[in-house]
Design a protein around this motif. Structure first.
Motif, mmCIF file in Angstrom:
data_model
loop_
_atom_site.group_PDB
_atom_site.id
_atom_site.type_symbol
_atom_site.label_atom_id
_atom_site.label_comp_id
_atom_site.label_asym_id
_atom_site.label_seq_id
_atom_site.Cartn_x
_atom_site.Cartn_y
_atom_site.Cartn_z
ATOM 1 N N THR A 67 0.860 -1.177 0.000
ATOM 2 C CA THR A 67 0.000 0.000 0.000
ATOM 3 C C THR A 67 0.896 1.226 0.000
ATOM 4 N N SER A 70 -0.336 8.014 -2.714
ATOM 5 C CA SER A 70 -0.194 8.702 -3.995
ATOM 6 C C SER A 70 -0.106 10.193 -3.743
ATOM 7 N N ARG A 73 -2.575 11.932 -6.403
ATOM 8 C CA ARG A 73 -4.012 11.760 -6.162
ATOM 9 C C ARG A 73 -4.414 12.034 -4.714
ATOM 10 N N TRP A 77 -3.190 3.797 -2.225
ATOM 11 C CA TRP A 77 -3.482 2.861 -3.300
ATOM 12 C C TRP A 77 -2.746 1.559 -3.031
ATOM 13 N N LYS A 79 -1.132 -1.602 -4.654
ATOM 14 C CA LYS A 79 -0.582 -2.000 -5.948
ATOM 15 C C LYS A 79 -1.352 -3.203 -6.488
ATOM 16 N N ASP A 81 -4.672 -3.209 -7.370
ATOM 17 C CA ASP A 81 -6.131 -3.179 -7.223
ATOM 18 C C ASP A 81 -6.841 -2.810 -8.517
ATOM 19 N N THR A 82 -6.257 -1.926 -9.327
ATOM 20 C CA THR A 82 -6.900 -1.574 -10.587
ATOM 21 C C THR A 82 -6.250 -2.267 -11.774
ATOM 22 N N SER A 83 -4.942 -2.508 -11.712
ATOM 23 C CA SER A 83 -4.225 -3.087 -12.854
ATOM 24 C C SER A 83 -4.158 -4.609 -12.823
ATOM 25 N N GLY A 84 -4.308 -5.193 -11.643
ATOM 26 C CA GLY A 84 -4.111 -6.628 -11.495
ATOM 27 C C GLY A 84 -2.644 -7.006 -11.315
ATOM 28 N N HIS A 113 3.458 1.814 -14.025
ATOM 29 C CA HIS A 113 2.144 2.200 -14.558
ATOM 30 C C HIS A 113 2.161 2.317 -16.085
#
Length: 129
Positions: A67, A70, A73, A77, A79, A81-84, A113
């Protein structure tokens, strides 16, 4: 506290979730953050640099997932969670000055990213000798 409220910004109101001895050792920057280097545990490959405050480090230590905070933002976040592209934590260590965190992980997919394996894949600088 919501997912985006920073404990560092409310230090007087929110006690550190870390063990007091660990919290006392950490040397944070003016924003309450410590750089965290993610390294592939079995190859030694340096994957990325992120930032952690006490809450992010606590979440990393207790969940087994990296975790970060950011700065752009202004939220936590996790690591992958959105990208897999998940980082499974294998170990966490402080450097000798307690101003940098080393997180050895098992990286699933790209760490950067941009989709590169590491954040350092495209930034090779020429050496002048």
């Amino acid at each position: 506290m919501t997912g985006s409220e920073r404990p560092a910004a409310r230090a007087a109101e929110v006690p550190s979730p870390l063990d007091p001895a660990l919290a006392a050792r950490l040397k944070r920057n003016a924003d309450g953050l410590v750089p965290a280097i993610a390294q592939q545990y079995d190859t030694g490959e340096v994957l990325m640099l992120g930032w952690m405050d006490d809450e992010a480090l606590h979440r990393t230590l207790t969940t087994g997932r990296c975790t970060y905070w950011s700065r752009s933002r202004q939220e936590y976040w996790v690591k992958g969670d959105t990208s897999g592209h998940v980082q499974h934590v294998k170990s966490v260590a402080l450097d000798c000055d307690a101003d940098t965190i080393l997180v050895k992980v098992d990286q699933v997919g790209a760490a950067c990213h941009t989709g590169d394996r590491t954040c350092f894949d495209s930034g090779q600088l020429p050496l002048e000798q």
